[in-house]
Design an enzyme around this catalytic site. Structure first.
Site, short mmCIF file in Angstrom:
data_model
loop_
_atom_site.label_atom_id
_atom_site.label_comp_id
_atom_site.label_asym_id
_atom_site.label_seq_id
_atom_site.Cartn_x
_atom_site.Cartn_y
_atom_site.Cartn_z
N VAL A 105 0.86 -1.19 0.00
CA VAL A 105 0.00 0.00 0.00
C VAL A 105 0.89 1.23 0.00
O VAL A 105 1.87 1.30 0.75
CB VAL A 105 -0.93 0.02 1.23
CG1 VAL A 105 -1.83 1.26 1.20
CG2 VAL A 105 -1.77 -1.25 1.30
N CYS A 106 0.56 2.18 -0.85
CA CYS A 106 1.26 3.47 -0.88
C CYS A 106 2.76 3.23 -1.10
O CYS A 106 3.15 2.44 -1.95
CB CYS A 106 0.96 4.21 0.42
SG CYS A 106 1.31 5.98 0.41
N THR A 107 3.61 3.90 -0.33
CA THR A 107 5.05 3.77 -0.55
C THR A 107 5.64 2.50 0.05
O THR A 107 6.86 2.32 0.05
CB THR A 107 5.80 5.00 0.00
OG1 THR A 107 5.44 5.21 1.37
CG2 THR A 107 5.44 6.24 -0.81
N THR A 125 1.79 3.12 -6.68
CA THR A 125 2.10 3.65 -5.35
C THR A 125 1.45 5.03 -5.25
O THR A 125 0.71 5.45 -6.15
CB THR A 125 3.62 3.70 -5.12
OG1 THR A 125 3.89 4.05 -3.75
CG2 THR A 125 4.31 4.70 -6.03
N ALA A 155 -2.53 2.10 -4.53
CA ALA A 155 -1.96 3.45 -4.58
C ALA A 155 -2.01 4.07 -3.18
O ALA A 155 -1.89 3.36 -2.19
CB ALA A 155 -2.70 4.28 -5.62
#
Length: 237
Positions: A105-107, A125, A155
């Site tokens: 998830v995300c970074t 991301t 993302a």
């Protein structure tokens, strides 16, 4: 889909400075998957604080984790401090090698990249770091959720809920995912249509880019250095 009688070990990485929704959003989904054990792992069992100060406590250390069937890697500003952490990167490599599914998830995707695990994969991301994915050998796909085989990439931040529901469907079937979604009453109707760079007003986007400019610059410098360590041509990023 994995047979329902097969027990699943699901684990999330916890670290100081993560964005708690990257963890707790998917937790709402993953912890409700039938016939599964969900636990949170960190370098130590000491509580950590998320990027805004929320205190979170791991269940066990990385060394105490079994081989996971599902590895969940959240992101947040604290991800940057782990990009050269041999213990964390080694744990990600070991767990990913044996896991049936990997979910970032995300970074959190950048952590997988630093561990050398994004080569040849389609990934996404957070929008502010999206341009860095090719530096880790990934193909950047501008979608809220990207599925690459048994790997799922979400993302930024709230996209983790969508990704976790997609993963739940892959693991236990669509109806299980639908039931979890209903329990959560997850039917988003945001008051504003400003949730992506493409939809946000220009002035809001400019303000947001300025707010993350420092961490984005640090992430890019780190990504290029890691690319060199991994033997990836940074000029292509």
């Amino acid at each position: 889909m994995i047979p329902p009688e097969t027990h699943l070990q699901i684990g999330s990485l916890l670290f100081d400075g993560l964005d708690q929704i990257d963890l707790t959003g998917p937790f709402e989904v993953l912890s409700r998957i039938p016939n599964a054990t969900y636990r949170v792992y960190a370098k130590t069992t000491d509580p950590v604080r998320d990027v805004k100060g929320l205190k979170l406590t791991p269940d066990a250390t990385l060394a105490e984790a079994p081989q996971l069937d599902v590895l969940h890697v959240p992101g947040g500003f604290g991800q940057e401090a782990l990009m050269d952490d041999e213990e964390v990167l080694g744990w990600l490599q070991q767990q990913a090698a044996g896991a049936g599914s990997v979910f970032s998830v995300c970074t959190g995707a950048l952590l997988l990249g630093a561990a050398g695990l994004l080569r040849g994969r389609r990934a996404t991301t957070h929008w502010a770091s999206f341009h860095l994915l090719p530096l880790f050998g990934a193909t950047a796909v501008n979608e809220r959720v990207v599925v690459d085989g048994s790997w799922v990439f979400a993302a930024g931040v709230t996209a983790g809920i969508d990704g976790a529901l997609r993963l739940a469907a892959e693991l236990r079937g669509d109806d299980v995912a639908r039931a979890i979604q209903l329990y959560m009453q997850y039917a988003p109707e945001p008051p504003f249509d400003s949730g992506t760079p493409e939809r946000a007003p220009g002035a809001i986007l400019d303000q947001a880019r300025r707010a993350v400019a420092d961490i984005t610059a640090r992430r890019e410098a780190t990504a290029r250095r890691v690319a060199g360590r991994l033997g990836i041509d940074a000029a292509k990023g």
